[in-house]
Every structure is written in structure tokens, then in C-alpha cells.
Design an enzyme around this catalytic site. Structure first.
Site, PDB file in Angstrom:
ATOM      1  N   THR A 221       0.925  -1.177  -0.079  1.00 49.03           N
ATOM      2  CA  THR A 221       0.164   0.286   0.014  1.00 49.03           C
ATOM      3  C   THR A 221       0.857   1.104  -0.140  1.00 49.03           C
ATOM      4  O   THR A 221       2.097   1.176   0.567  1.00 49.03           O
ATOM      5  CB  THR A 221      -0.748  -0.196   1.225  1.00 49.03           C
ATOM      6  OG1 THR A 221      -1.859  -0.842   1.161  1.00 49.03           O
ATOM      7  CG2 THR A 221      -1.545   1.401   1.571  1.00 49.03           C
ATOM      8  N   THR A 272      -0.373   1.235   6.919  1.00 48.17           N
ATOM      9  CA  THR A 272      -0.150   0.070   6.026  1.00 48.17           C
ATOM     10  C   THR A 272       0.003  -1.288   6.846  1.00 48.17           C
ATOM     11  O   THR A 272       0.592  -1.146   7.969  1.00 48.17           O
ATOM     12  CB  THR A 272       0.932   0.206   4.920  1.00 48.17           C
ATOM     13  OG1 THR A 272       1.360  -1.204   4.257  1.00 48.17           O
ATOM     14  CG2 THR A 272       2.329   0.342   5.579  1.00 48.17           C
ATOM     15  N   GLY A 273      -0.632  -2.358   6.450  1.00 47.26           N
ATOM     16  CA  GLY A 273      -0.498  -3.460   7.194  1.00 47.26           C
ATOM     17  C   GLY A 273      -1.874  -4.325   7.004  1.00 47.26           C
ATOM     18  O   GLY A 273      -2.518  -3.971   5.892  1.00 47.26           O
ATOM     19  N   THR A 274      -2.063  -5.271   7.632  1.00 45.91           N
ATOM     20  CA  THR A 274      -3.191  -6.088   7.580  1.00 45.91           C
ATOM     21  C   THR A 274      -4.366  -5.257   8.051  1.00 45.91           C
ATOM     22  O   THR A 274      -4.768  -5.020   9.202  1.00 45.91           O
ATOM     23  CB  THR A 274      -3.283  -7.448   8.077  1.00 45.91           C
ATOM     24  OG1 THR A 274      -1.953  -8.089   7.749  1.00 45.91           O
ATOM     25  CG2 THR A 274      -4.513  -8.285   8.028  1.00 45.91           C
TER      26      THR A 274
HETATM   27  N1  ASP Z   1      -3.716  -2.105   4.637  1.00 40.02           N
HETATM   28  C1  ASP Z   1      -4.202  -2.546   3.335  1.00 40.02           C
HETATM   29  C2  ASP Z   1      -5.335  -3.228   3.201  1.00 40.02           C
HETATM   30  O1  ASP Z   1      -5.734  -4.025   4.381  1.00 40.02           O
HETATM   31  C3  ASP Z   1      -3.098  -3.397   2.774  1.00 40.02           C
HETATM   32  C4  ASP Z   1      -1.757  -3.022   2.722  1.00 40.02           C
HETATM   33  O2  ASP Z   1      -1.241  -2.259   3.689  1.00 40.02           O
HETATM   34  O3  ASP Z   1      -0.935  -2.995   1.735  1.00 40.02           O
HETATM   35  O4  ASP Z   1      -6.001  -3.271   2.264  1.00 40.02           O
END
Ligand code: ASP
Length: 357
Positions: A221, A272-274
């Protein structure tokens, strides 16, 4: 409504010490910005010298695009959008061209943007056609009565305000497709047909990207936070979401308060993250609350949210953040995060791995 908040921010700025030497100047502020291209299990060996170089070049181009806006006296909001345009067009990052796929083989992209001086915000979720999801988010903010528009309606709205539209094949990259196929095989799920209009298998040379899969813990992201010379801040986030996600799944990136937040009274944040963890914690707003209600320094606030609250939930990821008084911060609990920052008159500070400053 804009004026009292801006005036209050100015008072806060005059009375507070900055963490960046000379970050304030008479009659204005030094601009600053921070960019991220995702956090995750980013190892040197996995990326290789070619990938390392390509990601750094992308971050560099993005930060300079934002800096050019701010240097001309442009707004934090314009800088956020300009820097994100670069990352959306760079196939290495999971936003715009190069976005990951749903398990049905479609790109469904999410984005949001927020302006700190008046708390105006806009977001799109699950868009498939608009060239720049971040510009679509901005259009929702400025040209619609809503804060978030999802799916077909969001693409139609973007087209109706004159934004550049694409065939879905524009967003396709071989690297991400191969990543999807690998992930679906691992999950024992059927492989969808290649999208219409994309090159045949073997025709497009894959760019060196990190494998974005649930268990690889890689998130590409993109996000930007910026401070302009007027002392206003803004934040924006744009993403393809999670590789092999369920159709219709919406992550934190378009959710104001989770993946993005900006208030001149506290700070601007992009995450950014899960995304599921970021939504549950309201990460971006949580950081700003710690700054606003507890008076925490920005770095302490981001570290607390990432290393305490997110880790307690076993979530993974990171944030970048900025305050109107020129504090810049990032924090992540993953082995790496693509990141760069720049303060007016200074040098770009860039990092990927966690052994870099
Ligand atoms: N946070 C983003 C999502 O869950 C994914 C990412 O950070 O790449 O869609």
C-alpha cells in the site's frame, strides 16, 4: 469553520517547540512530507539489488513530486495527491497500476484523503476503472456530498467529474498475477481466467516485486502525509488491498480514522498492514488521539499504537505521521517498510529494512 481551526493551529504552532531544527520560520513554516510504499516482511535477499533500486527510485520520485508542490507554496493536500500519483503509476507498488487481485482475478482498489485544516475527507472503495483512485477520493471530498463511495458508483462518479478512466487491463501486471495464482493454489482455490485484454502469459516481463500474499506478510500500500508552509497538514492512502482477497472486501485504507486521518489539531497519519487490525483499532485516529488528548510526542504515539496496541492484537504493519509543528515519525513492527521523508532545505531520508534509521 476553516478559519478558527487554522488560527488555533497557528497558535499551537507558535507556542510549541519543534522536533526539527528550524522547522518554523517567520511568517510561515518549513514544509515537510513523509511517504510510504507499504510495510511487511521485506528482506534484502528477497528484494535483490534490482528490486531494491527500483523501489528506492519510486519512493524518491514520489517524494520529489510532493516536494515540488510544497516548494512552490502549494497545499499539503495537493502534495499528498501528487506524490500518490507517482506511486499509483509505478507497478512496483500495490496501488493503481500494479494493484493486487481479488480471488476472482479483478483489481478492486481503495483510497482516501483527508485535509487537516477543515477535517474534510473523501474515499473510494473497490474501484476498478479510475486511473487514479486517490484523485477519485479527492473528488468525492470536493465534488460530492459524501465522504465515501464504493464500487460501480465510485467509478461512475469519477468518470462524471472528468477523471481519467482505464480499461481494467491497465492495472494488470504479470508479477501480481503470478502472485495471485501462487496464493490461490496454496489455498486450494480455483484459478480465474486471465483478465480480458492483458498480455498472454510469458509476454510481459514481470517487474521485481515482493510477493504479496497473506502469509508472506508483505503489504505494498502507498501513503503520504504532508505539512505545507501555511502549517496545514494532510494525509492520503491508496491501495489494491490484500492479494487474493474476497470480492468486495474493503480494508482500512479508505476508512477515515483507520488507514488515514488528518487534523491540524493533532496530526496526519497513513497506515499499511493487514487492514482488518487497523480497522478494529482505528489506528490513524488512535495516533492522533494520543497526541491530542495525552499530549504525546508524535514518535511516542506511533510507537505505542504499533508496538503495543497492534502487537497485542497480533496485527502487523506500520504508519507514517506528521504534525503541524513539524514532527515527523514512522513506526512498523514488520521487518521492513518502504519509507522516505524530507523537510524543506534538508536531504531525503529513505529506508526499506529495519536496520536503517
Ligand atoms: N492495509 C491494506 C489493506 O488491508 C493493505 C496494505 O497495507 O498493503 O487493504
Amino acid at each position: 469553520m476553516q478559519k478558527p481551526l487554522a488560527a488555533l493551529a497557528a497558535v499551537m504552532l507558535i507556542s510549541s517547540a519543534s522536533s526539527i531544527a528550524g522547522a518554523q520560520q517567520q511568517g510561515g513554516h518549513h514544509w515537510a512530507l513523509v511517504v510510504h510504499g507499504g510495510a511487511g516482511v521485506i528482506e534484502k535477499s528477497q528484494l535483490g539489488p534490482e528490486g531494491d533500486k527500483a523501489y528506492r527510485a519510486g519512493l524518491d520520485k514520489a517524494i520529489h513530486a510532493g516536494a515540488a508542490v510544497l516548494d512552490k507554496g502549494g497545499s499539503a493536500l495537493d502534495a499528498v495527491e501528487a506524490a500518490l500519483h507517482v506511486l499509483e503509476e509505478d507497478p512496483h507498488f500495490n496501488a493503481g497500476k500494479g494493484a493486487v487481485f481479488t480471488r476472482e482475478g479483478k483489481n478492486e482498489m481503495d483510497a482516501s484523503i483527508m485535509n487537516g485544516s477543515d477535517l474534510k475527507a473523501g474515499a473510494v472503495a473497490g474501484v476498478q476503472r479510475v486511473h487514479s483512485p486517490i484523485s477519485a477520493a479527492r473528488a468525492v471530498m470536493e465534488k460530492s456530498p459524501h465522504v465515501m463511495i464504493a464500487g460501480r458508483g465510485a467509478d461512475e462518479f469519477a468518470a462524471s467529474v472528468g477523471l481519467k478512466m482505464e480499461e481494467p487491463s491497465y492495472f494488470f501486471t504479470e508479477s501480481r498475477w503470478q502472485g495471485l495464482v501462487k496464493e490461490l493454489k496454496k489455498k486450494g482455490l480455483p484459478i480465474p481466467p486471465r483478465p480480458a485484454g492483458v498480455p498472454k502469459e510469458g509476454e510481459q516481463i514481470p517487474v521485481a516485486v515482493l510477493d504479496e500474499a497473506e502469509d508472506s506478510g508483505v503489504h505494498g500500500t502507498t501513503g503520504v502525509v504532508a505539512l505545507d508552509r501555511n502549517g496545514n497538514i494532510a494525509a492520503g492512502t491508496s491501495t489494491g488491498g490484500m492479494q487474493a482477497k474476497m470480492p468486495g472486501r474493503v480494508g482500512d485504507s479508505p476508512i477515515i480514522g483507520a488507514g488515514t486521518y488528518a487534523s491540524d489539531q493533532s496530526c496526519a497519519v497513513s497506515g499499511t498492514g493487514t487492514g482488518e487490525y487497523f480497522i478494529r483499532l482505528g489506528v490513524a485516529r488512535e495516533v492522533c488521539n494520543l497526541v491530542y488528548f495525552k499530549g504525546m510526542k508524535l514518535q511516542d504515539a506511533v510507537d505505542h499504537v504499533i508496538h503495543k496496541e497492534l502487537e497485542d492484537l497480533h496485527g502487523d504493519g506500520g504508519v507514517i505521521a506528521i504534525t503541524p509543528d513539524g514532527q515527523l515519525a514512522w513506526s512498523f513492527n514488520t521487518p521492513g517498510m518502504f519509507r522516505a521523508k524530507l523537510v524543506e532545505g534538508g536531504q531525503v531520508q529513505m529506508g526499506i529494512y529495519n536496520d536503517e534509521p
